[in-house]
Design a protein around this motif. Structure first.
Motif, mmCIF file in Angstrom:
data_model
loop_
_atom_site.group_PDB
_atom_site.id
_atom_site.type_symbol
_atom_site.label_atom_id
_atom_site.label_comp_id
_atom_site.label_asym_id
_atom_site.label_seq_id
_atom_site.Cartn_x
_atom_site.Cartn_y
_atom_site.Cartn_z
ATOM 1 N N ARG A 167 25.380 35.490 -31.144
ATOM 2 C CA ARG A 167 24.345 35.157 -32.139
ATOM 3 C C ARG A 167 24.930 35.169 -33.550
ATOM 4 N NH1 ARG A 167 18.164 35.599 -32.326
ATOM 5 N NH2 ARG A 167 17.805 35.151 -34.520
ATOM 6 N N ALA A 168 25.731 36.180 -33.878
ATOM 7 C CA ALA A 168 26.335 36.244 -35.216
ATOM 8 C C ALA A 168 27.222 35.025 -35.468
ATOM 9 C CB ALA A 168 27.136 37.534 -35.364
ATOM 10 N N ARG A 169 27.975 34.620 -34.457
ATOM 11 C CA ARG A 169 28.851 33.459 -34.616
ATOM 12 C C ARG A 169 28.049 32.164 -34.734
ATOM 13 N NH1 ARG A 169 33.558 35.420 -30.344
ATOM 14 N NH2 ARG A 169 34.378 37.043 -31.734
ATOM 15 N N ILE A 170 26.996 32.041 -33.952
ATOM 16 C CA ILE A 170 26.139 30.850 -34.038
ATOM 17 C C ILE A 170 25.464 30.793 -35.408
ATOM 18 C CG2 ILE A 170 24.006 29.818 -33.138
ATOM 19 C CD1 ILE A 170 24.977 30.919 -30.328
ATOM 20 N N GLU A 171 24.958 31.923 -35.884
ATOM 21 C CA GLU A 171 24.340 31.950 -37.218
ATOM 22 C C GLU A 171 25.350 31.573 -38.294
ATOM 23 O OE1 GLU A 171 22.656 35.891 -37.316
ATOM 24 O OE2 GLU A 171 20.763 35.204 -36.424
ATOM 25 N N ALA A 172 26.601 32.062 -38.170
ATOM 26 C CA ALA A 172 27.642 31.698 -39.135
ATOM 27 C C ALA A 172 27.938 30.201 -39.071
ATOM 28 C CB ALA A 172 28.906 32.517 -38.877
ATOM 29 N N MET A 173 27.974 29.657 -37.871
ATOM 30 C CA MET A 173 28.211 28.216 -37.716
ATOM 31 C C MET A 173 27.093 27.412 -38.368
ATOM 32 S SD MET A 173 28.422 26.103 -34.154
ATOM 33 C CE MET A 173 28.527 24.313 -34.112
ATOM 34 N N LEU A 174 25.858 27.805 -38.090
ATOM 35 C CA LEU A 174 24.719 27.047 -38.620
ATOM 36 C C LEU A 174 24.543 27.223 -40.126
ATOM 37 C CD1 LEU A 174 22.209 27.591 -35.681
ATOM 38 C CD2 LEU A 174 23.572 25.538 -36.200
ATOM 39 N N ALA A 175 25.184 28.238 -40.697
ATOM 40 C CA ALA A 175 25.138 28.437 -42.152
ATOM 41 C C ALA A 175 26.164 27.562 -42.880
ATOM 42 C CB ALA A 175 25.376 29.912 -42.483
ATOM 43 N N LEU A 176 27.072 26.954 -42.139
ATOM 44 C CA LEU A 176 28.065 26.070 -42.745
ATOM 45 C C LEU A 176 27.383 24.809 -43.275
ATOM 46 C CD1 LEU A 176 30.825 26.195 -39.964
ATOM 47 C CD2 LEU A 176 30.913 27.318 -42.204
ATOM 48 N N ALA A 185 37.944 20.206 -41.225
ATOM 49 C CA ALA A 185 37.368 21.370 -41.905
ATOM 50 C C ALA A 185 36.418 22.122 -40.981
ATOM 51 C CB ALA A 185 36.646 20.934 -43.179
ATOM 52 N N LEU A 186 35.638 21.379 -40.196
ATOM 53 C CA LEU A 186 34.729 22.019 -39.249
ATOM 54 C C LEU A 186 35.524 22.802 -38.211
ATOM 55 C CD1 LEU A 186 31.928 22.586 -38.109
ATOM 56 C CD2 LEU A 186 32.041 20.369 -36.934
ATOM 57 N N LYS A 187 36.585 22.225 -37.687
ATOM 58 C CA LYS A 187 37.432 22.928 -36.714
ATOM 59 C C LYS A 187 37.989 24.208 -37.321
ATOM 60 C CE LYS A 187 40.907 23.151 -33.394
ATOM 61 N NZ LYS A 187 40.673 24.433 -32.799
ATOM 62 N N SER A 188 38.478 24.128 -38.524
ATOM 63 C CA SER A 188 39.027 25.306 -39.197
ATOM 64 C C SER A 188 37.972 26.398 -39.353
ATOM 65 C CB SER A 188 39.580 24.889 -40.563
ATOM 66 O OG SER A 188 40.045 26.007 -41.258
ATOM 67 N N GLU A 189 36.783 26.020 -39.747
ATOM 68 C CA GLU A 189 35.695 26.992 -39.922
ATOM 69 C C GLU A 189 35.261 27.596 -38.589
ATOM 70 O OE1 GLU A 189 34.153 28.385 -42.668
ATOM 71 O OE2 GLU A 189 35.880 27.490 -43.663
ATOM 72 N N LEU A 190 35.160 26.785 -37.553
ATOM 73 C CA LEU A 190 34.767 27.306 -36.239
ATOM 74 C C LEU A 190 35.833 28.254 -35.681
ATOM 75 C CD1 LEU A 190 33.168 24.137 -34.598
ATOM 76 C CD2 LEU A 190 32.010 26.110 -35.629
ATOM 77 N N ASP A 191 37.094 27.921 -35.888
ATOM 78 C CA ASP A 191 38.175 28.819 -35.463
ATOM 79 C C ASP A 191 38.090 30.142 -36.223
ATOM 80 O OD1 ASP A 191 39.078 26.839 -33.736
ATOM 81 O OD2 ASP A 191 40.820 26.298 -34.981
ATOM 82 N N ARG A 192 37.844 30.069 -37.531
ATOM 83 C CA ARG A 192 37.716 31.274 -38.354
ATOM 84 C C ARG A 192 36.559 32.132 -37.868
ATOM 85 N NH1 ARG A 192 34.367 32.985 -41.780
ATOM 86 N NH2 ARG A 192 33.277 31.008 -42.017
ATOM 87 N N ILE A 193 35.432 31.521 -37.562
ATOM 88 C CA ILE A 193 34.270 32.262 -37.067
ATOM 89 C C ILE A 193 34.641 32.993 -35.771
ATOM 90 C CG2 ILE A 193 31.988 31.944 -36.006
ATOM 91 C CD1 ILE A 193 31.520 29.727 -38.182
ATOM 92 N N GLY A 194 35.358 32.334 -34.894
ATOM 93 C CA GLY A 194 35.759 32.950 -33.629
ATOM 94 C C GLY A 194 36.688 34.125 -33.811
ATOM 95 N N ARG A 195 37.476 34.110 -34.871
ATOM 96 C CA ARG A 195 38.412 35.217 -35.149
ATOM 97 C C ARG A 195 37.750 36.356 -35.929
ATOM 98 N NH1 ARG A 195 41.486 30.949 -36.894
ATOM 99 N NH2 ARG A 195 41.097 31.557 -39.047
ATOM 100 N N GLU A 196 36.859 36.028 -36.856
ATOM 101 C CA GLU A 196 36.418 37.003 -37.844
ATOM 102 C C GLU A 196 34.995 37.526 -37.659
ATOM 103 O OE1 GLU A 196 37.022 35.252 -41.691
ATOM 104 O OE2 GLU A 196 39.168 34.949 -41.338
ATOM 105 N N VAL A 197 34.136 36.772 -37.013
ATOM 106 C CA VAL A 197 32.716 37.170 -36.914
ATOM 107 C C VAL A 197 32.489 37.877 -35.591
ATOM 108 C CG1 VAL A 197 30.341 36.371 -36.902
ATOM 109 C CG2 VAL A 197 31.998 35.277 -38.419
ATOM 110 N N CYS A 198 31.991 39.095 -35.684
ATOM 111 C CA CYS A 198 31.736 39.887 -34.464
ATOM 112 C C CYS A 198 30.264 40.218 -34.337
ATOM 113 C CB CYS A 198 32.520 41.172 -34.488
ATOM 114 S SG CYS A 198 34.286 40.908 -34.515
#
Length: 157
Positions: free
Chosen positions: A126-135, A144-157
């Protein structure tokens, strides 16, 4: 935009991702889930958790990636490769990212401990989906989207 949450069994994590994404997503975005080796059933604890969170699970099923209702634009793998789990590789011209989540289907212990494992997987997704939808999704190019999604997968828990 079609998003595919992909794992091996399609009974827990990818289901949690699909239903949560569809609950939160703006109009025009749709999630689906699949497995490379589907179990053929959705784990009852996944359904119970989603119901407690007020989300609809009608029609949710464990299925193979061979029977998807639409071609995905984005594929998010949710297997826990750090735990030695083999992550399926979706082939095709899609944007791919990895959001590893421990599989609650393998949790052991008391009912409370197992429920906690399901809740941890749900909260992470949920936290990762919310971060994605806030982009600013409408303004990001594919790279840029790929970079952001990769970052979310690494950093958002």
């Amino acid at each position: 935009m079609n998003v595919l949450f992909l794992c091996t069994g399609n009974s827990c994590r990818s289901i949690l991702g699909e239903v949560t994404f569809n609950h939160l997503a703006p109009q025009g975005w749709r999630a689906m889930s699949a497995g490379s080796q589907p179990t053929g059933y959705v784990h009852p604890r996944s359904i119970a958790l989603l119901a407690r969170e007020g989300m609809q699970t009608d029609g949710v099923s464990s299925k193979s990636w061979d029977v998807l209702p639409a071609v995905p634009d984005i594929v998010i793998t949710v297997c826990a490769s750090a735990a030695g789990e083999t992550c399926p590789a979706y082939l095709g011209p899609v944007l791919r990212t990895h959001w590893g989540v421990d599989d609650p289907a393998h949790a052991t212990g008391t009912d409370e401990q197992i429920d906690a494992a399901f809740m941890a997987a749900y909260r992470t997704l949920r936290a990762r989906i919310e971060a994605m939808l806030a982009l600013p999704l409408e303004t990001l190019d594919k790279a840029a989207l790929k970079s952001e999604l990769d970052r979310i997968g690494r950093e958002v828990c």
